[in-house]
Every structure is written in structure tokens, then in C-alpha cells.
Design a protein around this motif. Structure first.
Motif, PDB file in Angstrom:
ATOM      1  N   ARG A   1       5.264  12.123  -1.272  1.00 16.39           N
ATOM      2  CA  ARG A   1       6.299  11.598  -2.167  1.00 16.39           C
ATOM      3  C   ARG A   1       7.380  10.880  -1.358  1.00 16.39           C
ATOM      4  O   ARG A   1       7.878   9.820  -1.775  1.00 16.39           O
ATOM      5  CB  ARG A   1       6.923  12.720  -3.000  1.00 16.39           C
ATOM      6  CG  ARG A   1       6.028  13.241  -4.107  1.00 16.39           C
ATOM      7  CD  ARG A   1       6.810  14.071  -5.105  1.00 16.39           C
ATOM      8  NE  ARG A   1       7.392  15.274  -4.529  1.00 16.39           N
ATOM      9  CZ  ARG A   1       6.758  16.431  -4.422  1.00 16.39           C
ATOM     10  NH1 ARG A   1       5.521  16.550  -4.851  1.00 16.39           N
ATOM     11  NH2 ARG A   1       7.369  17.481  -3.900  1.00 16.39           N
TER      12      ARG A   1
ATOM     13  N   LEU B   1       6.166   7.437  -0.456  1.00 18.52           N
ATOM     14  CA  LEU B   1       6.278   6.494  -1.570  1.00 18.52           C
ATOM     15  C   LEU B   1       7.735   6.111  -1.824  1.00 18.52           C
ATOM     16  O   LEU B   1       8.055   4.927  -1.997  1.00 18.52           O
ATOM     17  CB  LEU B   1       5.687   7.099  -2.842  1.00 18.52           C
ATOM     18  CG  LEU B   1       4.170   7.267  -2.912  1.00 18.52           C
ATOM     19  CD1 LEU B   1       3.788   7.915  -4.238  1.00 18.52           C
ATOM     20  CD2 LEU B   1       3.469   5.922  -2.758  1.00 18.52           C
ATOM     21  N   ASP B   2       8.596   7.113  -1.850  1.00 18.37           N
ATOM     22  CA  ASP B   2       9.979   6.851  -2.245  1.00 18.37           C
ATOM     23  C   ASP B   2      10.726   6.049  -1.187  1.00 18.37           C
ATOM     24  O   ASP B   2      11.661   5.302  -1.522  1.00 18.37           O
ATOM     25  CB  ASP B   2      10.697   8.168  -2.538  1.00 18.37           C
ATOM     26  CG  ASP B   2      10.165   8.838  -3.804  1.00 18.37           C
ATOM     27  OD1 ASP B   2       9.448   8.165  -4.568  1.00 18.37           O
ATOM     28  OD2 ASP B   2      10.457  10.031  -4.021  1.00 18.37           O
TER      29      ASP B   2
ATOM     30  N   LEU C   1       9.852   2.562  -2.135  1.00 20.90           N
ATOM     31  CA  LEU C   1      10.491   2.200  -3.399  1.00 20.90           C
ATOM     32  C   LEU C   1      11.970   1.882  -3.212  1.00 20.90           C
ATOM     33  O   LEU C   1      12.517   1.005  -3.881  1.00 20.90           O
ATOM     34  CB  LEU C   1      10.335   3.347  -4.406  1.00 20.90           C
ATOM     35  CG  LEU C   1       8.975   3.418  -5.101  1.00 20.90           C
ATOM     36  CD1 LEU C   1       8.713   4.812  -5.631  1.00 20.90           C
ATOM     37  CD2 LEU C   1       8.918   2.413  -6.236  1.00 20.90           C
TER      38      LEU C   1
ATOM     39  N   PHE D   1      15.188   1.792  -8.329  1.00 20.62           N
ATOM     40  CA  PHE D   1      14.646   3.092  -7.948  1.00 20.62           C
ATOM     41  C   PHE D   1      15.726   4.118  -7.646  1.00 20.62           C
ATOM     42  O   PHE D   1      15.695   5.241  -8.177  1.00 20.62           O
ATOM     43  CB  PHE D   1      13.730   2.963  -6.725  1.00 20.62           C
ATOM     44  CG  PHE D   1      13.426   4.293  -6.083  1.00 20.62           C
ATOM     45  CD1 PHE D   1      12.560   5.185  -6.685  1.00 20.62           C
ATOM     46  CD2 PHE D   1      14.050   4.659  -4.890  1.00 20.62           C
ATOM     47  CE1 PHE D   1      12.296   6.432  -6.118  1.00 20.62           C
ATOM     48  CE2 PHE D   1      13.794   5.898  -4.319  1.00 20.62           C
ATOM     49  CZ  PHE D   1      12.912   6.782  -4.933  1.00 20.62           C
TER      50      PHE D   1
ATOM     51  N   TRP E   1      16.096   7.625  -9.490  1.00 25.38           N
ATOM     52  CA  TRP E   1      15.748   8.852  -8.767  1.00 25.38           C
ATOM     53  C   TRP E   1      16.915   9.834  -8.761  1.00 25.38           C
ATOM     54  O   TRP E   1      16.729  11.042  -8.955  1.00 25.38           O
ATOM     55  CB  TRP E   1      15.343   8.490  -7.341  1.00 25.38           C
ATOM     56  CG  TRP E   1      14.970   9.674  -6.504  1.00 25.38           C
ATOM     57  CD1 TRP E   1      13.753  10.290  -6.429  1.00 25.38           C
ATOM     58  CD2 TRP E   1      15.837  10.391  -5.603  1.00 25.38           C
ATOM     59  NE1 TRP E   1      13.805  11.348  -5.542  1.00 25.38           N
ATOM     60  CE2 TRP E   1      15.057  11.433  -5.031  1.00 25.38           C
ATOM     61  CE3 TRP E   1      17.179  10.247  -5.236  1.00 25.38           C
ATOM     62  CZ2 TRP E   1      15.596  12.324  -4.114  1.00 25.38           C
ATOM     63  CZ3 TRP E   1      17.712  11.137  -4.311  1.00 25.38           C
ATOM     64  CH2 TRP E   1      16.923  12.151  -3.764  1.00 25.38           C
TER      65      TRP E   1
ATOM     66  N   ASP F   1       8.223   7.394 -12.846  1.00 24.43           N
ATOM     67  CA  ASP F   1       6.766   7.337 -12.760  1.00 24.43           C
ATOM     68  C   ASP F   1       6.264   5.895 -12.816  1.00 24.43           C
ATOM     69  O   ASP F   1       5.372   5.514 -12.054  1.00 24.43           O
ATOM     70  CB  ASP F   1       6.150   8.152 -13.904  1.00 24.43           C
ATOM     71  CG  ASP F   1       4.639   8.070 -13.918  1.00 24.43           C
ATOM     72  OD1 ASP F   1       4.007   8.488 -12.928  1.00 24.43           O
ATOM     73  OD2 ASP F   1       4.086   7.583 -14.918  1.00 24.43           O
TER      74      ASP F   1
ATOM     75  N   ARG G   1       6.864   4.178  -9.481  1.00 32.28           N
ATOM     76  CA  ARG G   1       5.904   4.632  -8.474  1.00 32.28           C
ATOM     77  C   ARG G   1       4.527   4.022  -8.701  1.00 32.28           C
ATOM     78  O   ARG G   1       3.842   3.630  -7.750  1.00 32.28           O
ATOM     79  CB  ARG G   1       5.817   6.159  -8.488  1.00 32.28           C
ATOM     80  CG  ARG G   1       6.992   6.847  -7.802  1.00 32.28           C
ATOM     81  CD  ARG G   1       6.891   8.352  -7.937  1.00 32.28           C
ATOM     82  NE  ARG G   1       7.899   9.041  -7.119  1.00 32.28           N
ATOM     83  CZ  ARG G   1       8.176  10.333  -7.223  1.00 32.28           C
ATOM     84  NH1 ARG G   1       7.520  11.086  -8.107  1.00 32.28           N
ATOM     85  NH2 ARG G   1       9.088  10.895  -6.448  1.00 32.28           N
ATOM     86  N   ARG G   2       4.109   3.936  -9.952  1.00 30.21           N
ATOM     87  CA  ARG G   2       2.801   3.349 -10.256  1.00 30.21           C
ATOM     88  C   ARG G   2       2.757   1.882  -9.834  1.00 30.21           C
ATOM     89  O   ARG G   2       1.778   1.414  -9.252  1.00 30.21           O
ATOM     90  CB  ARG G   2       2.500   3.472 -11.751  1.00 30.21           C
ATOM     91  CG  ARG G   2       2.184   4.878 -12.218  1.00 30.21           C
ATOM     92  CD  ARG G   2       1.938   4.915 -13.723  1.00 30.21           C
ATOM     93  NE  ARG G   2       1.751   6.272 -14.185  1.00 30.21           N
ATOM     94  CZ  ARG G   2       0.597   6.919 -14.172  1.00 30.21           C
ATOM     95  NH1 ARG G   2      -0.487   6.316 -13.724  1.00 30.21           N
ATOM     96  NH2 ARG G   2       0.503   8.169 -14.612  1.00 30.21           N
TER      97      ARG G   2
ATOM     98  N   TYR H   1       4.564   0.451  -7.554  1.00 28.72           N
ATOM     99  CA  TYR H   1       4.594   0.358  -6.097  1.00 28.72           C
ATOM    100  C   TYR H   1       3.225   0.645  -5.498  1.00 28.72           C
ATOM    101  O   TYR H   1       2.766  -0.076  -4.607  1.00 28.72           O
ATOM    102  CB  TYR H   1       5.639   1.316  -5.529  1.00 28.72           C
ATOM    103  CG  TYR H   1       5.760   1.242  -4.022  1.00 28.72           C
ATOM    104  CD1 TYR H   1       6.322   0.122  -3.410  1.00 28.72           C
ATOM    105  CD2 TYR H   1       5.309   2.280  -3.215  1.00 28.72           C
ATOM    106  CE1 TYR H   1       6.436   0.044  -2.028  1.00 28.72           C
ATOM    107  CE2 TYR H   1       5.418   2.209  -1.833  1.00 28.72           C
ATOM    108  CZ  TYR H   1       5.979   1.080  -1.246  1.00 28.72           C
ATOM    109  OH  TYR H   1       6.071   1.003   0.128  1.00 28.72           O
TER     110      TYR H   1
ATOM    111  N   TYR I   1      -2.889   7.850  -7.303  1.00 32.11           N
ATOM    112  CA  TYR I   1      -1.565   8.417  -7.539  1.00 32.11           C
ATOM    113  C   TYR I   1      -1.631   9.430  -8.679  1.00 32.11           C
ATOM    114  O   TYR I   1      -2.165   9.140  -9.757  1.00 32.11           O
ATOM    115  CB  TYR I   1      -0.581   7.295  -7.877  1.00 32.11           C
ATOM    116  CG  TYR I   1       0.712   7.761  -8.490  1.00 32.11           C
ATOM    117  CD1 TYR I   1       1.674   8.402  -7.713  1.00 32.11           C
ATOM    118  CD2 TYR I   1       0.980   7.541  -9.839  1.00 32.11           C
ATOM    119  CE1 TYR I   1       2.866   8.825  -8.277  1.00 32.11           C
ATOM    120  CE2 TYR I   1       2.177   7.956 -10.408  1.00 32.11           C
ATOM    121  CZ  TYR I   1       3.116   8.600  -9.626  1.00 32.11           C
ATOM    122  OH  TYR I   1       4.293   9.015 -10.187  1.00 32.11           O
TER     123      TYR I   1
ATOM    124  N   PRO J   1       7.700  14.248 -12.098  1.00 28.42           N
ATOM    125  CA  PRO J   1       7.612  13.445 -10.872  1.00 28.42           C
ATOM    126  C   PRO J   1       7.906  14.225  -9.596  1.00 28.42           C
ATOM    127  O   PRO J   1       7.489  13.804  -8.511  1.00 28.42           O
ATOM    128  CB  PRO J   1       8.676  12.359 -11.106  1.00 28.42           C
ATOM    129  CG  PRO J   1       8.775  12.244 -12.585  1.00 28.42           C
ATOM    130  CD  PRO J   1       8.584  13.637 -13.105  1.00 28.42           C
TER     131      PRO J   1
END
Length: 361
Positions: A134, A137-138, A141, A148, A152, A190, A193-194, A196, A221, A252
């Protein structure tokens, strides 16, 4: 956004270091314990406000001194120069300066200095829990999508409040208020993230093919709940269980990224050297995407690159890093294990030697 100059004072065993790296490959050589990794750690601290080796910042301050400092001159937009700096003392006070003005948050520095490190603990991306994936990914992002960070933050705030209501067994009517908010921000997060992952996957596949051969390589994912069902409905049905455990079971904050080859998770069959190459591919892919979507150049730090890699693998990795046309800092005991014999590397290279906390070019 290359580092044009770097000044480090009293950071671990680095008493006073000044260097002018080149815009591309910078090789840092020296014996074990000389200060090579500390130099990378100081650069990392300038971007993240934390160490990748220790959670106790006071340990980073050189013995008998009361504070450390890291200052740099960054080149922004190819020509504009911006001085940035950070210092931290034994009391835990941190001071950040950007363009000769005090900054209130490390996020201001991070936005100017996108940076990724590959080191001995990077294998946690595959071998440890979902939190590491995570974070992977973040990080991407944060730089790729402006919405984002506020999304978040709102999700984390609401999740904390909802968990407190569950933990203290407050009335369901009060829980429903936070549940509605949670659903809103969870679905927004979500979706980001998808998007990205969809954009990043082709870059990962391209970089992976350049470094190693994997059959039927896939990235999937997982949002943190059964996405075949409505998220609000899932929360409603899980209410009794959540009351029993005192925290939100799905969302998430439980998301994960599954990396497989031939239908098998890569952690089950790749050697440590192959894992290192795949991790490098995934991180370089983030820099590749960042350059495409935001026109920003990622700085790569690679600690002990020769470790676990044969000569052919090292040459492939150096060639892929060179193709990115961005600034790279690499440590090795001997510089010849990095640059020697690599005829695919056609970018400028500068070599620094570290000895007992001092650096010579």
C-alpha cells in the motif's frame, strides 16, 4: 529535479561533507562502515524527513554534537535553482527551509524532491504484509494525482473516528454517520488506486522484461473488500463482527497488490537476486510513469547494488537506470563493480570515494 550540490553536517559519521553530484549516475564507493550508506540516508532524510535505517532520529546525530543538518541546491524546471535544507537537534526539533523561508511540513520538501530507495530491506515489498505494498502505491499516487493526499487524509480521519465509535460501543445511529463518510472517501481512494495501477502496470511490465524473464507476469489490485459486492452493504453486514473486534474490518486500509508469475506469487519461487531485480523494475516503473504524467524526474538511491546480483544483472540494471535520464546515487565497495564493462551506459558518470566519514571525488 537533480541535486546540484549537497552539504551534510554531523549526520552519523559524516562530520562535514560537501559534494557536487552529476545529473545522472553517481557512484559512491568505500569500505564497509566508511559512511556510504549514511550519505544515501542523509539524502533520503531530506526528502522523507525520516531514516530508512532507524526510527530514532537522535541516533543520526554525530556523537558529541547536538544536531545534524542536510542542505541542497535543487534544479527545478531545468533551470530554476531552489535551496532547501533540514536540520534536527537532540530535543527532536526539526527546522525545514525552502528558498530561504521556513517550511511547516516535510511534504513541501517531498513534493520538490521525489525520491525512491532500493536497499537491503526492499524485499519486504514481496515478503512482508500488505502495508508495504500500500505504501508503494500511495507514494506514486502522492505525486501522480493531486486529489490523492486530501482524500487519503479524510479517509484516515474518518476511519479513526469510526473505529473509536466501534471500540467504545456507541449507538449505531452515531456509527452510521461515520459509515456514510467512510464509504464516500473509501470509494474515492479506491478509484484513484485503480487508475494508478492501470497506468503503472505497462511500465512495470516493460521494466521487468528489461531485467529478467518471467512467464505470464500479472499484477492484480485488491481493494480491501469483495469488489463484486457493494461496499456499503458489506459494512452493514459486518456490523456484528466489527462491534466484537472494535475496528473496521474492510476497506482501503486492507488493500493489497498481488504480483504473480505463472499464477504463483513471486515471493514463493524467485531467488533473492531475482526479487531485487523485480523490485528495481517496479520502482523504476514509478519513475517512468512520473516523468510521463507529471514531467518530474525521480531520483533513485541504490544501496549496495552489487549485492546478490551477477555481472550481467548489474549491467542490465545500470542500463535501465541510465535510460531514465535522471539522477541516480549508487553505493558499492568498489566502483568497478558498477561501471566497469558496461558499454550500454552512455550517460555522464561521477565517482566519489568515502573513507572514514569524508568524501573525495
Amino acid at each position: 529535479m537533480p541535486i546540484q550540490s549537497l552539504h551534510i553536517s554531523n549526520f552519523r559519521n559524516l562530520a562535514a561533507v560537501t559534494l557536487a553530484p552529476c545529473d545522472y549516475l553517481n557512484i559512491i564507493s568505500g569500505n564497509n562502515g566508511s559512511g556510504k550508506t549514511s550519505l544515501l540516508e542523509a539524502i533520503h532524510y531530506l526528502s522523507f524527513g525520516r531514516s530508512f535505517r532507524s526510527s530514532t532520529s537522535s541516533r543520526l546525530i554525530r556523537y558529541t554534537t547536538h544536531k545534524f543538518s542536510v542542505f541542497s541546491q535543487l534544479v527545478i524546471d531545468s533551470e530554476r535553482q531552489v535551496p532547501v535544507g533540514l536540520e534536527r537537534d537532540l530535543s527532536g526539533t526539526t527546522r525545514i527551509r525552502i528558498a530561504e523561508k521556513d517550511a511547516s511540513s516535510i511534504l513541501e520538501l517531498a513534493s520538490l524532491l521525489p525520491l525512491r530507495i532500493i536497499h537491503s530491506q526492499s524485499h519486504q515489498l514481496f515478503e512482508s504484509g500488505p502495508i508495504f505494498r500500500r505504501k508503494y502505491l500511495d507514494w506514486g499516487l502522492f505525486y501522480a494525482f493531486d486529489p490523492f493526499l486530501p482524500c487519503w487524509r479524510q479517509f484516515e480521519r474518518v476511519l479513526k473516528q469510526r473505529n473509536a465509535v466501534l471500540r467504545h460501543q456507541r449507538p449505531k445511529k452515531e456509527l452510521d454517520v461515520w459509515t456514510n463518510e467512510l464509504v464516500k472517501y473509501a470509494l474515492e481512494l479506491d478509484q484513484l488506486r485503480r487508475e494508478y495501477v492501470q497506468m503503472l502496470t505497462p511500465c512495470i511490465i516493460e521494466c521487468t522484461h528489461a531485467l529478467l524473464s518471467l512467464s505470464d507476469f500479472t499484477i492484480h489490485y485488491h481493494p480491501g473488500w469483495n469488489d463484486a459486492l457493494d461496499y456499503a452493504t458489506i459494512l452493514s453486514h459486518s456490523y456484528p463482527e466489527e462491534c466484537r473486534f472494535g475496528h473496521t474490518q474492510f476497506g482501503p486500509h486492507r488493500a493489497d497488490l498481488e504480483v504473480k508469475s505463472g499464477g504463483v506469487p513471486v515471493k514463493h519461487f524467485l531467488s533473492r537476486g531475482q526479487q531485487k531485480l523485480l523490485i528495481c523494475a517496479m520502482i523504476i516503473a514509478q519513475g517512468m510513469l512520473l516523468a510521463r504524467v507529471a514531467n518530474k524526474r525521480l531520483i533513485y538511491l541504490v544501496d549496495d547494488l552489487p549485492s546478490e546480483l551477477d555481472e550481467q544483472s548489474r549491467q542490465k540494471l545500470i542500463a535501465l537506470l541510465a535510460e531514465q535520464r535522471t539522477q541516480v546515487f549508487i553505493t558499492a565497495i568498489e566502483s568497478k563493480t558498477i561501471g566497469g564493462g558496461n558499454d550500454k551506459c552512455d550517460v555522464p558518470m561521477k565517482v566519489f570515494h568515502v573513507e572514514q566519514g569524508s568524501v573525495k571525488s
